[in-house]
Write a protein that holds these residues in place. Structure first.
Motif, PDB file in Angstrom:
ATOM      1  N   SER A 207       0.812  -1.221   0.000  1.00  0.00           N
ATOM      2  CA  SER A 207       0.000   0.000   0.000  1.00  0.00           C
ATOM      3  C   SER A 207       0.842   1.266   0.000  1.00  0.00           C
ATOM      4  O   SER A 207       0.307   2.365  -0.181  1.00  0.00           O
ATOM      5  CB  SER A 207      -0.929   0.002   1.217  1.00  0.00           C
ATOM      6  OG  SER A 207      -0.160  -0.094   2.417  1.00  0.00           O
ATOM      7  N   LYS A 213      -1.480   4.552  -6.093  1.00  0.00           N
ATOM      8  CA  LYS A 213      -2.490   5.571  -5.823  1.00  0.00           C
ATOM      9  C   LYS A 213      -2.797   6.437  -7.035  1.00  0.00           C
ATOM     10  O   LYS A 213      -3.781   7.162  -7.042  1.00  0.00           O
ATOM     11  CB  LYS A 213      -2.026   6.459  -4.668  1.00  0.00           C
ATOM     12  CG  LYS A 213      -1.742   5.684  -3.379  1.00  0.00           C
ATOM     13  CD  LYS A 213      -1.126   6.576  -2.322  1.00  0.00           C
ATOM     14  CE  LYS A 213      -0.778   5.782  -1.065  1.00  0.00           C
ATOM     15  NZ  LYS A 213      -0.116   6.608  -0.036  1.00  0.00           N
ATOM     16  N   SER A 282      -5.885  14.139  -4.018  1.00  0.00           N
ATOM     17  CA  SER A 282      -5.321  13.182  -3.054  1.00  0.00           C
ATOM     18  C   SER A 282      -6.336  12.756  -2.007  1.00  0.00           C
ATOM     19  O   SER A 282      -6.078  12.753  -0.791  1.00  0.00           O
ATOM     20  CB  SER A 282      -4.081  13.789  -2.363  1.00  0.00           C
ATOM     21  OG  SER A 282      -3.092  14.101  -3.315  1.00  0.00           O
ATOM     22  N   ARG A 284      -9.422   9.835  -1.252  1.00  0.00           N
ATOM     23  CA  ARG A 284     -10.086   8.606  -1.691  1.00  0.00           C
ATOM     24  C   ARG A 284     -11.599   8.741  -1.691  1.00  0.00           C
ATOM     25  O   ARG A 284     -12.291   7.879  -2.218  1.00  0.00           O
ATOM     26  CB  ARG A 284      -9.679   7.449  -0.780  1.00  0.00           C
ATOM     27  CG  ARG A 284      -8.191   7.115  -0.867  1.00  0.00           C
ATOM     28  CD  ARG A 284      -7.832   5.985   0.061  1.00  0.00           C
ATOM     29  NE  ARG A 284      -6.410   5.679  -0.003  1.00  0.00           N
ATOM     30  CZ  ARG A 284      -5.814   4.728   0.730  1.00  0.00           C
ATOM     31  NH1 ARG A 284      -6.539   4.017   1.579  1.00  0.00           N
ATOM     32  NH2 ARG A 284      -4.514   4.519   0.612  1.00  0.00           N
TER      33      ARG A 284
END
Length: 918
Positions: A207, A213, A282, A284
């Motif tokens: 992650s 990302k 940035s 989610r």
């Protein structure tokens, strides 16, 4: 110290040889890949070259080249699209997630590891791209039909689009959407895999990768965009819904699902554009919140809303809500299967046979089929094989004019079967060079048999001159039916291949000997067009590889003038030539111009016809659009369009403009033998059981559902469905005798007949269907009821008891329902067969009318007996008290009445004794 020594020992044990250290991993991979590619391309060359030769000798190279070009084009599109997208996504994932190894690797992995890892990734991308390319090329037909589509001239009732959209366009749209979605998902899988492996090598958390990302949201947005497009396409898919009361869009589909799919598609498109902004901000939340919201809405709108609407709004008022959609299903199903063209007529079903039956319906009586396919095949096998290396694969039904009479006949070709030779004689030379072809045929009338129960023959044996002759029952030669070249190189046999025109002469036939000894064995060298010329070593090598047979290269018996014949089975041959057509299960042989020709019926089908109920889950549209003619000697193939109204065959004619000919170009004497094919007739009959009901209310209630009747058949007398059968008969209201395919119907869960369907085959009437409906206020005996009457008849029952004992058994043949004038005649042959020998003898025929059942030695004798029984002669079953006479009797004294009653009883007893004596 010990541990260090042990590590050194282990490293030395796994050290690679010095010679391999001088070869780079790249060189090794290049060598392996080159070898594999060489093998693959050699195999492709072998397949392509042999196919070109095969299609070329049939003068149909255009078919193969058109398909090949399309396959190559689609392969390249799928390959490069997959290669580019997978390469880009993999490269970005690798570049921004690779941080080397956490610790040094032992030899040789410290040298090979990173490079091998990269090369394996490249190979994986390449391999997946190749698979996608090949998968894409398989769908060549889908795209060729899309770019050459023809209009149906009929629009669907929901979206008002021409039906061609659903047959040709809609499948391509959904295929492209699913294909792009699959590639996108693979990109995500490759990306996640690379990031995970690289993180593991570097000793970091999965992650923690920054590229994860950034790259994954973009790719996921693309996937979600394609999913939304698929949801949008699902609006058209409701026309193929299976959730309602009938197949096709119902009330819930039209009023709920279409709206729900539209909302979800629009929301999905919006969300797919929102997701990438999560990279810029940035957060989610721009991913999770829209996706969760979309998922919840999907459950509510796509799953719950339609379910609740169906349960609480439609089900309590089902017919009212679904009436229009049931009507759509009826209309489009009838259109898809050609049921809309069925002409319906009334059949009174009189109880009495016409008294003029012998004069007015002689042709029908002379052509009632008593010989069933399987018993007759057994008889042919026992009496007409001539030599042990022949076999009868099937028995066909057709009609010919013999001695001026229109006769229904049964005929079978005598095909080669080298596998029946003794095992020690099954050599390569015998199997592939000598026993290459069958010879001639056997033909017999459908209803004639001699005193021993054997069929009479119009054609039998192999004459000394090799010419197959056809003679009438009185022995008169039918010169127009003689077959000068009766050799069968192409038929229903499944031999892999044969090599003809070699130094080894082929076995042709054996002459008859007058003194009872073995006749001269005639031999033959092939002079026809069939087969690929083995003219050079390259062709021999290709076919030796293709059939895994080195003898094709090394045998001295094979010359440059030899030919290899393969795909000799009629159905395999036609299917290979026109793979886009479905074939009828029964090709049949025809005597034409001194030669033998096979006629194979072919169908165009689709499973994308809106609202049409599918047949056994296979298709929901079918037309018998093509008649294929194959020469039994040289294997040449000609394809004729039999249904010009079919948009599918019109589309294929655009794709392959030199392949199909109009039916008018078929020779007239050959065209006389085309017939309504059984397979499509079965499909139409099956659908007509339900879709003869055109009123939506009656259809919804199943008030008039029909079924296929059953009959007792075979030795055990087990019940089976009545198969469609051919008859030579006069259709009601038509004075001309014609060749008809017929199937009777019964009401659902009842035994009596309700009607019958006829498919016409002759002249301008070819392809027409007529349905005859019986009066619903009368009980017309069905096949099971007639079988029961046969079993209950004391004379028939006694005959079975005496003859079907130990050492022999009886076989019940097909029970035929034969319309004659406005009445029905039933006919069932009875065979007797000894145990251990497959040689059935046709001993009797059981005939029945509405009121009587008789067993006789011929159709004519049986009909005569039925006419006598229905005449005015006093019979047991015909004794009736006339109302006027009954009133007179009441006025007579009791004593006289008793005497009359006693006299009638005496007459009954006398008649019973007479019947038993008979």
């Amino acid at each position: 110290m010990k541990e260090k020594t042990l590590n050194n020992i282990n490293n030395e044990n796994i050290a690679i040889p010095a010679i391999l250290k001088n070869i780079s991993p790249r060189t090794i991979i290049i060598l392996i890949v080159s070898f594999l590619l060489l093998a693959v391309f050699a195999n492709i060359f072998k397949n392509v070259y042999s196919e070109l030769l095969w299609f070329g000798q049939l003068n149909y190279q255009d078919i193969y080249l058109t398909i090949l070009r399309t396959k190559i084009f689609l392969f390249l599109i799928g390959f490069f699209l997959s290669l580019i997208t997978l390469s880009i996504s993999s490269f970005i994932a690798f570049k921004y997630s690779w941080n080397g190894f956490e610790s040094e690797l032992p030899e040789p992995f410290n040298m090979l590891g990173p490079k091998l890892y990269k090369y394996l990734l490249m190979i994986a991308v390449f391999a997946v791209s190749v698979i996608i390319g090949f998968t894409n090329s398989v769908n060549w037909e889908l795209f060729l039909r899309f770019f050459n589509s023809s209009s149906f001239g009929v629009s669907d009732p929901i979206f008002n689009k021409d039906l061609s959209f659903y047959i040709f366009n809609y499948p391509v749209y959904t295929y492209i959407q699913k294909g792009l979605l699959a590639i996108s998902v693979l990109c995500i899988i490759f990306t996640l895999f690379i990031i995970f492996i690289n993180s593991a090598f570097a000793g970091r958390q999965f992650s923690e990768s920054n590229i994860l990302k950034k790259q994954i949201p973009i790719m996921f947005a693309i996937v979600f965009l394609l999913i939304s497009v698929g949801v949008l396409f699902s609006r058209w898919g409701v026309l193929f819904s299976t959730q309602g009361v009938v197949f096709g869009a119902g009330f819930t589909d039209v009023n709920v699902k279409i709206i729900a799919y539209s909302i979800m598609a629009i929301l999905g498109l919006v969300i797919s554009f929102i997701i990438p902004f999560s990279i810029k901000y940035s957060t989610r939340n721009l991913v999770y919140i829209p996706l969760i919201s979309w998922g919840i809405l999907y459950i509510i709108l796509i799953l719950l809303w339609p379910t609740l609407t169906q349960r609480f709004s439609v089900t309590p008022n089902e017919y009212v809500k679904e009436e229009n959609y049931i009507a759509n299903n009826i209309e489009f199903t009838r259109l898809a299967y050609g049921l809309d063209k069925i002409e319906e007529s009334y059949f009174p079903a009189s109880a009495e046979l016409p008294k003029t039956i012998f004069s007015d319906y002689a042709e029908t009586l002379n052509n009632i089929r008593l010989w069933d396919h399987n018993p007759l095949k057994d008889v042919y096998t026992q009496t007409q094989l001539i030599r042990p290396y022949y076999d009868f694969k099937d028995v066909d039904v057709d009609r010919y004019t013999i001695d001026g009479e229109y006769r229904q006949v049964m005929l079978a070709t005598r095909e080669v079967a080298p596998e029946k030779l003794d095992e020690e004689k099954q050599t390569w030379v015998n199997n592939f060079l000598q026993y290459t072809h069958g010879y001639g045929l056997t033909m017999s009338p459908v209803n004639s048999f001699d005193s021993q129960g054997k069929p009479y023959f119009f054609s039998k044996d192999i004459p000394s001159d090799g010419v197959i002759k056809v003679n009438s029952m009185n022995g008169k030669l039918q010169e127009n039916l003689s077959v000068e070249n009766p050799r069968i190189y192409y038929g229903e046999s499944t031999m892999p291949y044969a090599i003809v025109n070699t130094n080894t002469m082929e076995v042709d036939y054996q002459e008859k000997s007058k003194d009872g000894k073995e006749g001269i064995l005639k031999r033959h060298n092939y002079k026809g067009k069939g087969g690929v010329l083995l003219s050079n070593p390259l062709i021999k090598l290709v076919y030796a590889w293709k059939f895994s047979d080195i003898n094709l290269m090394i045998s001295d018996e094979i010359t440059n003038g030899s030919k290899i014949q393969y795909e000799r089975n009629i159905q395999d041959r036609v299917k290979k030539l026109v793979p886009f057509l479905e074939l009828d299960s029964d090709p049949y042989i025809v005597l034409h111009d001194g030669k033998l020709k096979w006629i194979q019926d072919a169908y165009t089908t689709s499973n994308n016809f809106p609202y049409s109920e599918p047949f056994e889950g296979k298709f929901n549209y079918i037309r018998n659009s093509v008649k294929v003619v194959v020469d039994a000697y040289d294997g040449t193939v000609k394809l004729y369009v039999a249904d010009n109204s079919d948009p599918l065959i019109d589309t294929y004619s655009k794709i392959f403009p030199t392949v199909f000919k109009p039916l008018s170009e078929m020779p007239s004497d050959l065209r006389e033998h085309i017939r309504y094919p059984i397979d499509i007739f079965k499909v139409q009959s099956d659908k007509y059981l339900e879709y003869h009901m055109q009123d939506s209310q009656i259809f919804y209630n199943n008030e008039d559902l029909w079924s296929i009747p059953q009959e007792k058949f075979g030795q055990s007398g087990d019940l089976q469905e009545v198969e469609p059968y051919y008859l030579v008969m006069n259709l009601p209201g038509n004075g001309d005798t014609e060749f008809v395919l017929l199937s009777p119907f019964t009401p659902n869960q009842r035994k009596n007949l309700i009607g019958w369907l006829a498919g016409r085959s002759d002249g301008d009437q070819y392809g027409k269907l007529i349905a005859y409906n019986f009066p619903k206020d009368l009980t017309i005996y069905g096949t099971e009821q007639i079988e029961a009457r046969m079993d209950n008849d004391p004379i028939i029952s006694e005959w079975f008891t005496l003859r079907c004992q130990e050492g022999s058994f009886c076989i019940r043949g097909n029970l035929l329902v034969i319309p004659i004038a406005d009445s029905i005649l039933y006919a069932e042959p009875i065979y007797l067969q000894a145990e251990g020998v497959d040689l059935p003898e046709l001993k009797r025929v059981v005939l029945a009318s509405a009121d009587h059942v008789v067993m006789a030695e011929s159709v004519q004798a049986g009909v005569k007996a039925l006419l006598e029984k229905q005449s005015n002669e006093i019979q047991i079953s015909d004794i009736k008290i006339i109302p006027g006479v009954e009133d007179s009797i009441k006025g007579i004294s009791d004593e006289l009445s008793k005497k009359i009653e006693n006299l009638l009883e005496d007459i009954k007893l006398i008649l019973e004794e007479l019947n038993q004596v008979k």
